[in-house]
Design a protein around this motif. Structure first.
Motif, PDB file in Angstrom:
ATOM      1  N   UNK A 116      13.580   5.918   8.619  1.00  0.00           N
ATOM      2  CA  UNK A 116      13.434   4.760   7.738  1.00  0.00           C
ATOM      3  C   UNK A 116      11.991   4.446   7.375  1.00  0.00           C
ATOM      4  N   UNK A 117      11.036   5.119   8.010  1.00  0.00           N
ATOM      5  CA  UNK A 117       9.618   4.855   7.742  1.00  0.00           C
ATOM      6  C   UNK A 117       8.814   6.126   7.976  1.00  0.00           C
ATOM      7  N   UNK A 118       7.709   6.241   7.253  1.00  0.00           N
ATOM      8  CA  UNK A 118       6.745   7.326   7.440  1.00  0.00           C
ATOM      9  C   UNK A 118       5.398   6.705   7.768  1.00  0.00           C
ATOM     10  N   UNK A 119       4.709   7.275   8.730  1.00  0.00           N
ATOM     11  CA  UNK A 119       3.388   6.792   9.126  1.00  0.00           C
ATOM     12  C   UNK A 119       2.363   7.904   8.947  1.00  0.00           C
ATOM     13  N   UNK A 120       1.197   7.534   8.430  1.00  0.00           N
ATOM     14  CA  UNK A 120       0.110   8.492   8.198  1.00  0.00           C
ATOM     15  C   UNK A 120      -1.173   7.977   8.830  1.00  0.00           C
ATOM     16  N   UNK A 121      -1.922   8.912   9.364  1.00  0.00           N
ATOM     17  CA  UNK A 121      -3.194   8.556   9.993  1.00  0.00           C
ATOM     18  C   UNK A 121      -4.216   9.621   9.654  1.00  0.00           C
ATOM     19  N   UNK A 132      11.126   3.818   3.830  1.00  0.00           N
ATOM     20  CA  UNK A 132      11.762   4.886   3.049  1.00  0.00           C
ATOM     21  C   UNK A 132      13.236   4.544   2.873  1.00  0.00           C
ATOM     22  N   UNK A 133      13.647   4.345   1.622  1.00  0.00           N
ATOM     23  CA  UNK A 133      15.039   3.986   1.339  1.00  0.00           C
ATOM     24  C   UNK A 133      15.918   5.200   1.076  1.00  0.00           C
ATOM     25  N   UNK A 187      19.923   5.195   0.305  1.00  0.00           N
ATOM     26  CA  UNK A 187      20.794   4.792   1.407  1.00  0.00           C
ATOM     27  C   UNK A 187      20.565   3.340   1.785  1.00  0.00           C
ATOM     28  N   UNK A 188      19.588   2.695   1.146  1.00  0.00           N
ATOM     29  CA  UNK A 188      19.312   1.274   1.385  1.00  0.00           C
ATOM     30  C   UNK A 188      18.546   0.730   0.186  1.00  0.00           C
ATOM     31  N   UNK A 189      18.628  -0.573  -0.036  1.00  0.00           N
ATOM     32  CA  UNK A 189      17.789  -1.192  -1.053  1.00  0.00           C
ATOM     33  C   UNK A 189      16.336  -1.084  -0.599  1.00  0.00           C
ATOM     34  N   UNK A 206      12.135  -2.260   3.352  1.00  0.00           N
ATOM     35  CA  UNK A 206      10.756  -2.647   3.644  1.00  0.00           C
ATOM     36  C   UNK A 206      10.724  -3.836   4.599  1.00  0.00           C
ATOM     37  N   UNK A 207      11.583  -4.820   4.366  1.00  0.00           N
ATOM     38  CA  UNK A 207      11.625  -5.991   5.246  1.00  0.00           C
ATOM     39  C   UNK A 207      12.045  -5.600   6.655  1.00  0.00           C
TER      40      UNK A 207
END
Length: 273
Positions: A266-271, A222-223, A138-140, A145-146
């Protein structure tokens, strides 16, 4: 394993990076590991925190020079780079590990006592397999990332308090943690190359990029995020195996609930605790 030539030593005598086609701000080369100085720099990072646009301005030229961008959290409250524990000598090669084998092993270790039936519903103690790849992005991936990097630079939060742009010699974004010997998940996995093997698979299936690293925090863009609850639950199973704390210590303490937040994310975060 074949390794890329490391351009970073050239920055010792050419800190602006002009010989590499770069225009770098003042920064610092890092070669200090837990075991002492490494034989070459592991990364370069800017002295000042990143601003929106920094990733786009430096990331593409750096990639052409053999260096990949990543934000590193150097907040003083977390000790800055002085508190980072880097162990490149203890890291294997991501390509030597199979992502599904790694995730299946993690899943079975977490579910073997049968006490998490409610938390991991609709799955059982047997590894459910990899989530299917999406047919189209769904995105480059690099544009996404930018965008995620700009959000982290503009709005610092608990995941990344003070983001500085760093450059790492790596073949692909998924390999960045292994390239520097990052030890964020050490309480869960001592060989970060196994974590990177999963990231490689996500890079191929979901267009992820490693955007930020903290002491024990990882943020990926995440694209191609899941678009339905069913797909999101399949991805959530991988997240649970990869980082159980995301589900068990998150706001939503079940896999079904966690999956809802993955739809279109659009993003995944892990801790790792």
């Amino acid at each position: 394993m074949a390794t890329l030539p490391n351009p970073l030593p050239r920055l010792a005598t050419d800190p602006s990076g002009r010989s590499l086609g770069l225009q770098l701000p003042p920064g610092r080369l890092v070669d200090l590991t837990y075991d002492g100085p490494w034989h070459e720099p592991l990364l370069w990072h800017a002295q000042k925190p990143a601003a929106p646009g920094t990733w786009m301005a430096l990331g593409a030229p750096a990639a052409r020079a053999g260096l990949l961008p990543v934000l590193v959290d150097l907040a003083a409250s977390r000790g800055g780079m002085a508190d980072w524990v880097l162990l490149p000598g203890e890291t294997s090669y991501p390509g030597d590990h199979d992502a599904e084998d790694v995730l299946a092993e993690y899943w079975e270790e977490e579910t073997e006592d049968g006490e998490l039936a409610e938390e991991i519903d609709p799955f059982g103690d047997r590894w459910p397999g990899l989530a299917p790849a999406h047919a189209a992005l769904c995105a480059d991936p690099d544009t996404r990332a930018a965008q995620v990097a700009d959000v982290l630079a503009r709005d610092p939060g608990p995941e990344v308090e003070q983001a500085h742009l760093a450059l790492v010699p790596a073949r692909r974004s998924a390999d960045i943690p292994a390239a520097i010997g990052w030890t964020g998940p050490v309480n869960y996995e001592s060989d970060v190359a196994r974590i990177c093997a999963v990231l490689r698979s996500w890079e191929d299936r979901f267009g992820i990029r490693v955007v930020a690293l903290g002491l024990d925090t990882l943020v990926v863009s995440v694209a191609a995020p899941p678009t339905t609850q069913e797909d999101a639950e399949a991805v959530a199973a991988e997240h649970f195996a990869f980082c159980p704390d995301n589900v068990l210590q998150g706001e939503r303490d079940t896999l079904r609930g966690y999956a809802k937040d993955l739809i279109g994310a659009p993003a995944w975060t892990f801790w790792w605790d």
